[in-house]
Design a protein around this motif. Structure first.
Motif, PDB file in Angstrom:
ATOM      1  N   PHE A 170     -22.762   3.874  76.336  1.00  0.00           N
ATOM      2  CA  PHE A 170     -23.650   3.131  75.431  1.00  0.00           C
ATOM      3  C   PHE A 170     -25.071   3.700  75.460  1.00  0.00           C
ATOM      4  N   ILE A 171     -25.519   4.151  76.634  1.00  0.00           N
ATOM      5  CA  ILE A 171     -26.855   4.755  76.730  1.00  0.00           C
ATOM      6  C   ILE A 171     -26.909   6.040  75.899  1.00  0.00           C
ATOM      7  N   ALA A 172     -25.839   6.847  75.981  1.00  0.00           N
ATOM      8  CA  ALA A 172     -25.777   8.056  75.154  1.00  0.00           C
ATOM      9  C   ALA A 172     -25.782   7.696  73.675  1.00  0.00           C
ATOM     10  N   LEU A 173     -25.057   6.652  73.311  1.00  0.00           N
ATOM     11  CA  LEU A 173     -25.022   6.196  71.923  1.00  0.00           C
ATOM     12  C   LEU A 173     -26.381   5.677  71.474  1.00  0.00           C
ATOM     13  N   PHE A 174     -27.096   5.026  72.386  1.00  0.00           N
ATOM     14  CA  PHE A 174     -28.410   4.457  72.069  1.00  0.00           C
ATOM     15  C   PHE A 174     -29.351   5.530  71.522  1.00  0.00           C
ATOM     16  N   GLY A 175     -29.469   6.632  72.265  1.00  0.00           N
ATOM     17  CA  GLY A 175     -30.369   7.696  71.826  1.00  0.00           C
ATOM     18  C   GLY A 175     -29.934   8.312  70.520  1.00  0.00           C
ATOM     19  N   THR A 176     -28.621   8.536  70.355  1.00  0.00           N
ATOM     20  CA  THR A 176     -28.117   9.133  69.117  1.00  0.00           C
ATOM     21  C   THR A 176     -28.347   8.209  67.929  1.00  0.00           C
ATOM     22  N   ALA A 177     -28.154   6.906  68.128  1.00  0.00           N
ATOM     23  CA  ALA A 177     -28.356   5.950  67.035  1.00  0.00           C
ATOM     24  C   ALA A 177     -29.811   5.926  66.576  1.00  0.00           C
ATOM     25  N   VAL A 178     -30.733   5.951  67.533  1.00  0.00           N
ATOM     26  CA  VAL A 178     -32.147   5.981  67.174  1.00  0.00           C
ATOM     27  C   VAL A 178     -32.471   7.263  66.422  1.00  0.00           C
ATOM     28  N   GLN A 179     -31.922   8.377  66.889  1.00  0.00           N
ATOM     29  CA  GLN A 179     -32.213   9.662  66.261  1.00  0.00           C
ATOM     30  C   GLN A 179     -31.707   9.714  64.819  1.00  0.00           C
ATOM     31  N   THR A 180     -30.462   9.250  64.597  1.00  0.00           N
ATOM     32  CA  THR A 180     -29.919   9.293  63.238  1.00  0.00           C
ATOM     33  C   THR A 180     -30.672   8.348  62.304  1.00  0.00           C
ATOM     34  N   GLY A 181     -31.045   7.158  62.795  1.00  0.00           N
ATOM     35  CA  GLY A 181     -31.844   6.243  61.981  1.00  0.00           C
ATOM     36  C   GLY A 181     -33.208   6.824  61.665  1.00  0.00           C
ATOM     37  N   MET A 182     -33.779   7.524  62.632  1.00  0.00           N
ATOM     38  CA  MET A 182     -35.097   8.131  62.455  1.00  0.00           C
ATOM     39  C   MET A 182     -35.059   9.197  61.354  1.00  0.00           C
ATOM     40  N   VAL A 183     -34.037  10.058  61.396  1.00  0.00           N
ATOM     41  CA  VAL A 183     -33.926  11.118  60.398  1.00  0.00           C
ATOM     42  C   VAL A 183     -33.653  10.527  59.018  1.00  0.00           C
TER      43      VAL A 183
END
Length: 761
Positions: free
Chosen positions: A637-650
């Motif tokens: 979930f921690i790995a998913l957390f960073g990826t989710a923020v990154q995709t939303g940011m882009v």
């Protein structure tokens, strides 16, 4: 290195007390003679002819007798991937992190994000070349266009990658067993991400200028993209028109995930199938070593009859080392299993353990089944020899043992409890030799003299060591077995008085049998007795919660007595508290980074909204596959957390760019209708890179989900949140994020149009 079992060479001098009496010799004279006959003394040196002859005096030594274009675009995106992985290995080498299943898993779960930065840069460059109509034969113009497009996404790429790296700080903060397990994964993922980020803004633009040649095709020219846009655009437009319904559906999915999360169990780590079993029978504390060995031989023979078993090796009692905490009445049997392909059809590890347990059952012997590696880790970290343990603390051993039995009876009634065993701390048999000080004083014999005789004649005391070449062997003096095997024989042991008289031990001490503790354990200044058990067919966390509720109702503890939970639950609580402490701090830091990127608290909060909705897919898939929450799952979930923020940011960057472009086109005529069209255009532009990223992540993780090899039990729960979360993140970023973005921008637009100047902010 410690020796385990077997026999060692020893020079044994067995003494006949009758002959001692005949010659009037005390045992101490024999002991002294043995020690003196084997001493080596130095005689300084003799200088002769310019040389030193070192003088030594000792007995003659015995000497041993002997010894023995789309392809180009694909290249732009894929070339940095192996380079980022190689960069990761290079950094791991200098960090002294080995290549193991966890470090490789860190690279595997990062693969999607590794290519995402390159995809964003390449996609942006490709789109700018398409929109500007740049002639790809004009390399100077291509270079300038790629440079301009890279500058637009360089800053958000840097911040998004920084956020992904920050999101992994809770994993680095883990300590103890969980830290040792997941630090290689965190280092590998972080190293790969750092390399991918550097290459995304350095190597990828260079590759774009070199490889983007020929005719630049539009997205609509690809049949795959035409099909995706044909499906996506109507759904997006419907969602933008029905924003309340869209957000309600998203909240419903989130609420459903929250409800399911309360029904998912929790544990420290998923049970790892090591490929072998450890069988630990525990006998009565008074059992003799020879009898315990007979039981082990009998049980091993029964286990070897199972067709799934390759070999069986047992260790009775403990090894000759202080690091082995095994009790003397416990046997550790390693059961080596054959490859799964040679097992009976339908046989599982749990079924095999159940069949074996029934086959080796012996009255009075408690059986514990576990696996070798985790057993060693648990014993060294918590002192518990099973998955779970209840430690009972107090001041009196008998009270502790009684209460431990009561707690064990309660635990046996709770569903899921297996191999319940309350430690038997009393019941060991002793022969007490209580010295009569007055009687000893009458003969002029000191207590120390009596103890020396008891230690040497009854016990076994190595007096000296003989050297034979490079080998050393101990020498001991002891009464012959027939003179010390019973209480009567012990009473006839002779102790020398100062006047030379030989006094029998029964005239100097009272010799009587008794019982007492086999082993005394203490912790935190109190005596402790443990109840050992394993948990099957349910999660450990749920079991402990139920046990904590039931035990106080049925077992009353005296004042000053209390219990604590140990084993894997202790590690689980340690990891949970650590994550609860560090995760909020990291969340605040990420929010600050988002604010620095957008210069808006609202936009930063908008991007963070991607996280809970991304987690929903992970929770749903976790529930469907039947996994429990564990440290491995939380790392996923921690790995998913960073990826989710990154995709939303882009995605927000794409939407902002589309709105700015539409504003330049429309000028003062820019309206809400134009805003909606801009949002649709920006979301459509993000469709291709987002689908590529998610497809890459899923393709990278699916082999883990199909694996049946050793270690898959840990990697599958770790990959599950990422796999499910990327699907829900895809839906959220492509549907919900544009809806929220449009709602926020419409508010800004309406506020701007109400001003007299009519300026658009």
């Amino acid at each position: 290195m410690a020796s385990v079992g077997g026999e060692v060479q020893q020079y044994q001098i067995d003494v006949d007390p009758n002959r001692l009496r005949t010659y009037g010799l005390p045992l101490s004279r024999v002991m002294d003679a043995v020690m003196r006959s084997n001493e080596m003394v130095g005689g300084n040196v003799l200088e002769s002819n310019g040389s030193w002859w070192r003088r030594r005096c000792g007995p003659l030594r015995r000497e041993p007798s002997g010894d023995r274009a789309r392809p180009r675009i694909d290249s732009v995106v894929t070339v940095p991937l192996p380079l980022a992985v190689l960069n990761s290995f290079l950094i791991l080498y200098y960090l002294n992190v080995t290549s193991n299943i966890m470090s490789l898993a860190g690279i595997a779960i990062a693969i999607g994000v590794l290519v995402d930065a390159g995809i964003v840069v390449t996609e942006n460059a490709f789109r700018h070349l398409e929109q500007s109509g740049t002639d790809t034969r004009d390399r100077r113009a291509v270079w300038q266009t790629v440079l301009t497009s890279t500058k637009l996404v360089g800053r958000p790429i840097f911040f998004s990658m920084a956020i992904i790296l920050l999101a992994f700080i809770p994993v680095f903060a883990l300590t103890g067993q969980e830290g040792k397990l997941f630090h290689p994964l965190a280092f590998a993922k972080t190293a790969a991400m750092a390399g991918a980020t550097a290459m995304a803004v350095s190597l990828v633009p260079v590759l774009c200028t070199l490889l983007l040649r020929g005719k630049v095709h539009r997205e609509e020219d690809s049949p795959v993209m035409r099909a995706l846009q044909w499906m996506y655009q109507p759904v997006l437009r419907w969602a933008l028109r029905h924003r309340a319904i869209t957000l309600a559906l998203a909240l419903t999915l989130f609420g459903g995930a929250f409800f399911l999360a309360t029904r998912i169990g929790n544990e420290f780590m998923p049970p790892l199938n090591e490929g072998d079993l450890m069988f630990m029978p525990i006998a009565d504390p008074s059992i003799a070593l020879s009898e315990n060995t007979k039981i082990a031989v009998r049980q091993d023979a029964l286990i070897e009859k199972f067709p799934e078993v390759a070999s069986v090796v047992a260790k009775v009692a403990r090894a000759d080392t202080a690091t082995d905490p095994a009790a003397l009445n416990m046997t550790e049997t390693i059961v080596h299993l054959k490859p799964r392909g040679q097992w009976r059809p339908g046989m599982t590890v749990e079924k095999l353990k159940s069949e074996m347990d029934r086959a080796v059952a012996i009255p009075g012997v408690a059986n514990i089944w576990t696996m070798p590696i985790i057993n060693r880790i648990d014993m060294l970290s918590t002192g518990i020899r099973s998955e779970l343990g209840v430690k009972l603390f107090g001041a009196d051993l008998k009270t502790l043992e009684q209460k431990a039995r009561e707690i064990a009876e309660v635990l046996r009634q709770i569903p899921g409890a297996r191999d319940v065993y309350p430690e038997q701390v009393t019941g060991a048999l002793y022969t007490d030799i209580k010295i009569d000080r007055e009687a000893a004083a009458r003969y002029g014999i000191s207590v120390a003299d009596i103890q020396d005789v008891v230690e040497a004649a009854i016990g076994e005391k190595n007096l000296t060591t003989t050297i034979e070449g490079r080998k050393r062997f101990p020498v001991r003096v002891r009464y012959a077995p027939q003179y010390r095997n019973d209480v009567h024989g012990l009473g006839n042991i002779l102790v020398a008085a100062p006047d030379g008289a030989q006094i029998s031990l029964n005239r100097l001490a009272a010799i009587q049998p008794s019982s007492g503790p086999a082993m005394i354990s203490s912790e935190n200044g109190l005596l402790v007795v443990a109840v050992l058990l394993n948990v099957r067919n349910r999660d450990i966390g749920g079991f402990v919660v139920e046990a904590k509720r039931v035990i106080p109702q049925k077992v009353s503890l005296p004042a000053g007595y209390y219990l604590g939970w140990s084993g894997q639950y202790e590690n689980q609580e340690h990891a949970r508290k650590r994550l609860e402490l560090v995760s909020p701090i990291v969340l605040v830091v990420i929010y600050v980074l988002l604010f620095l990127t957008y210069r808006s608290f609202v936009e930063a909060a908008h991007v963070l909204l991607a996280v809970p909705f991304a987690l929903t897919g992970g929770v749903y898939l976790l529930y469907l596959l039947g996994y429990n929450f564990s440290v491995a799952v939380w790392v996923g979930f921690i790995a998913l957390f960073g990826t989710a923020v990154q995709t939303g940011m882009v995605m927000v960057i794409y939407l902002e760019e589309a709105v700015a472009r539409k504003q330049r086109e429309q000028g003062a005529a820019f309206s809400v209708l134009h805003l909606r069209e801009a949002v649709v255009d920006g979301a459509l532009l993000r469709l291709r890179p987002k689908v590529m990223t998610v497809s890459t992540i899923i393709a990278g993780l699916l082999p883990f989900m199909w694996s049946q090899r050793v270690g898959a039990e840990v990697i599958k729960p770790l990959a599950t949140p990422v796999l499910g979360g990327m699907v829900s993140s895809l839906l959220h970023v492509l549907i919900v994020t544009p809806v929220i973005f449009l709602w926020l921008k419409e508010r800004e637009l309406r506020k701007a149009t109400t001003k007299p100047q009519g300026e658009l902010k």
